[in-house]
Design a protein around this motif. Structure first.
Motif, short mmCIF file in Angstrom:
data_model
loop_
_atom_site.label_atom_id
_atom_site.label_comp_id
_atom_site.label_asym_id
_atom_site.label_seq_id
_atom_site.Cartn_x
_atom_site.Cartn_y
_atom_site.Cartn_z
N PRO A 94 0.83 -1.21 0.00
CA PRO A 94 0.00 0.00 0.00
C PRO A 94 0.86 1.26 0.00
N LYS A 95 0.38 2.28 -0.71
CA LYS A 95 1.11 3.54 -0.82
C LYS A 95 0.25 4.69 -0.32
N SER A 96 0.93 5.75 0.07
CA SER A 96 0.21 6.95 0.51
C SER A 96 -0.74 7.41 -0.59
N GLY A 97 -1.94 7.78 -0.19
CA GLY A 97 -2.92 8.31 -1.13
C GLY A 97 -3.77 7.27 -1.81
N GLU A 98 -3.53 5.96 -1.58
CA GLU A 98 -4.31 4.93 -2.26
C GLU A 98 -5.64 4.67 -1.53
N THR A 99 -6.59 4.17 -2.31
CA THR A 99 -7.89 3.81 -1.78
C THR A 99 -7.95 2.30 -1.61
N VAL A 100 -8.39 1.87 -0.44
CA VAL A 100 -8.44 0.44 -0.10
C VAL A 100 -9.88 0.05 0.21
N THR A 123 -7.60 6.31 1.81
CA THR A 123 -8.78 5.94 2.58
C THR A 123 -8.98 4.43 2.57
N VAL A 124 -9.71 3.95 3.57
CA VAL A 124 -10.09 2.54 3.66
C VAL A 124 -11.60 2.45 3.84
N THR A 125 -12.25 1.66 2.99
CA THR A 125 -13.65 1.33 3.16
C THR A 125 -13.71 -0.13 3.60
N ALA A 126 -14.20 -0.36 4.82
CA ALA A 126 -14.19 -1.69 5.41
C ALA A 126 -15.60 -2.27 5.42
N PHE A 127 -15.80 -3.37 4.69
CA PHE A 127 -17.09 -4.06 4.67
C PHE A 127 -17.09 -5.18 5.70
N GLU A 128 -18.17 -5.26 6.46
CA GLU A 128 -18.37 -6.38 7.38
C GLU A 128 -19.85 -6.73 7.41
N LEU A 129 -20.15 -7.98 7.10
CA LEU A 129 -21.55 -8.42 7.01
C LEU A 129 -22.18 -8.65 8.37
N ARG A 139 -16.62 1.25 16.14
CA ARG A 139 -16.11 1.87 17.37
C ARG A 139 -14.58 1.85 17.40
N ASN A 140 -14.02 0.69 17.06
CA ASN A 140 -12.57 0.54 17.13
C ASN A 140 -11.83 1.46 16.17
N LEU A 141 -12.46 1.75 15.04
CA LEU A 141 -11.82 2.58 14.01
C LEU A 141 -12.20 4.05 14.13
N GLY A 142 -12.86 4.40 15.23
CA GLY A 142 -13.27 5.79 15.41
C GLY A 142 -12.12 6.77 15.40
N ALA A 143 -10.96 6.32 15.86
CA ALA A 143 -9.79 7.22 15.90
C ALA A 143 -9.05 7.27 14.56
N TYR A 144 -9.50 6.48 13.60
CA TYR A 144 -8.84 6.43 12.29
C TYR A 144 -9.75 7.17 11.30
N GLY A 145 -9.48 8.45 11.15
CA GLY A 145 -10.37 9.31 10.38
C GLY A 145 -10.49 8.97 8.92
N ASN A 146 -9.56 8.20 8.39
CA ASN A 146 -9.61 7.86 6.97
C ASN A 146 -10.20 6.47 6.72
N ALA A 147 -10.82 5.88 7.75
CA ALA A 147 -11.43 4.55 7.61
C ALA A 147 -12.93 4.65 7.84
N THR A 148 -13.70 4.02 6.95
CA THR A 148 -15.15 3.99 7.03
C THR A 148 -15.62 2.55 7.05
#
Length: 280
Positions: A94-100, A123-129, A139-148
């Motif tokens: 992974p590199k700076s500026g990439e979308t995950v 940014t990171v978009t995290a899917f969980e079913l 909740r755990n990713l609340g401090a990671y502003g670039n993760a949704t």
């Protein structure tokens, strides 16, 4: 209690050494992201072989090893093997500026590592079913502003355009829309399980010529709901055929030919590399 800073640093060094990754940031993120923050309060249940054992205390030092920590023992969901994830993340580079896009994020630990690795600008978009796990990840990713975190089905929900698609659930084949979500130069790692006898990890890279495919190691993950059964298959590969796959094609863009190693739903795998001549 152990000196947790030293424990984390040694754990991170082990992860980076096992991954053989030249990027020093991999070690840095494994040292800085607290694993225990994504596991709930200890003591923790460790998956060992076909059984389970409890850590003797809530000392976080117990989980800074290459151990599987149960998240939902009844469903067989765990936090994942750190050595494997370090290797996979290092391979994706992974590199700076990439979308995950992270599919099967669990409680968010590896999403957090990825989120740190694509800073600044990524940014990171995290899917969980699973609803419970998705809420914990949020909740755990609340401090990671670039993760949704998205509680939803990544098989039926369109993925955002992605430089990296990181799949942590076993699929009979990646849905065509996952491949199409990759940007030029984009990479996807997924656990390929077209049959019980074929558990492989596959790296896909989108090039100008198509989707290059590299089955690089054995791997097993829990099944991906909606994509784990090869009910639309016309050709299930043997382990040898699967290992010889070198490219992936969308069936609506190119019809399978004699090089097909697997034909599964809307995609097929070929033993021909993207640089090979059509007759080769």
């Amino acid at each position: 209690m152990s000196n947790i800073e030293d424990v984390r640093k040694f754990y991170a060094r082990l992860m980076a050494a096992n991954a053989a990754c030249p990027d020093p940031r991999l070690e840095e993120v494994f040292a800085s992201v607290p694993r225990e923050a994504f596991l709930g309060p200890g003591p923790w249940t460790i998956v060992a072989g076909n059984g389970k054992i409890m850590t003797p205390s809530a000392d976080p030092a117990h989980i800074y090893q290459n151990v599987l920590v149960a998240l939902d023992a009844d469903k067989g969901i765990n936090n994942g093997e750190p050595f494997l994830h370090a290797m996979w993340i290092g391979k994706l580079a992974p590199k700076s500026g990439e979308t995950v896009t992270h599919i099967g994020a669990g409680t968010g630990y590896y999403s957090a590592l990825l989120a740190r690795l694509v800073l600044p600008g990524g940014t990171v978009t995290a899917f969980e079913l699973d609803g419970k796990l998705a809420e914990l990840a949020r909740r755990n990713l609340g401090a990671y502003g670039n993760a949704t975190v998205i509680r939803g089905d990544a098989v039926t929900t369109p993925l955002p355009p992605s430089d990296i698609v990181y799949v942590n659930a076993g699929v009979a084949a990646p849905p065509g829309q996952w491949l199409q979500a990759l940007k030029p130069g984009g990479r996807m790692i997924f656990p390929w399980r077209p049959a019980e006898r074929v558990p492989l990890a596959v790296l896909v890279t989108r090039t100008e010529k198509g989707f290059a495919c590299d089955p690089f190691m054995r791997s097993w993950f829990i099944p991906c709901v909606g994509a784990s059964v090869a009910d639309l298959a016309t050709k299930i590969p043997t382990r040898d055929q699967a290992a010889r796959s070198r490219s992936i094609w969308l069936t609506n863009e190119r019809a399978p030919d004699r090089t097909a190693t697997a034909i599964l739903g809307d995609v097929w795998f070929s033993s021909r590399g993207l640089d090979a001549r059509p007759g080769g």
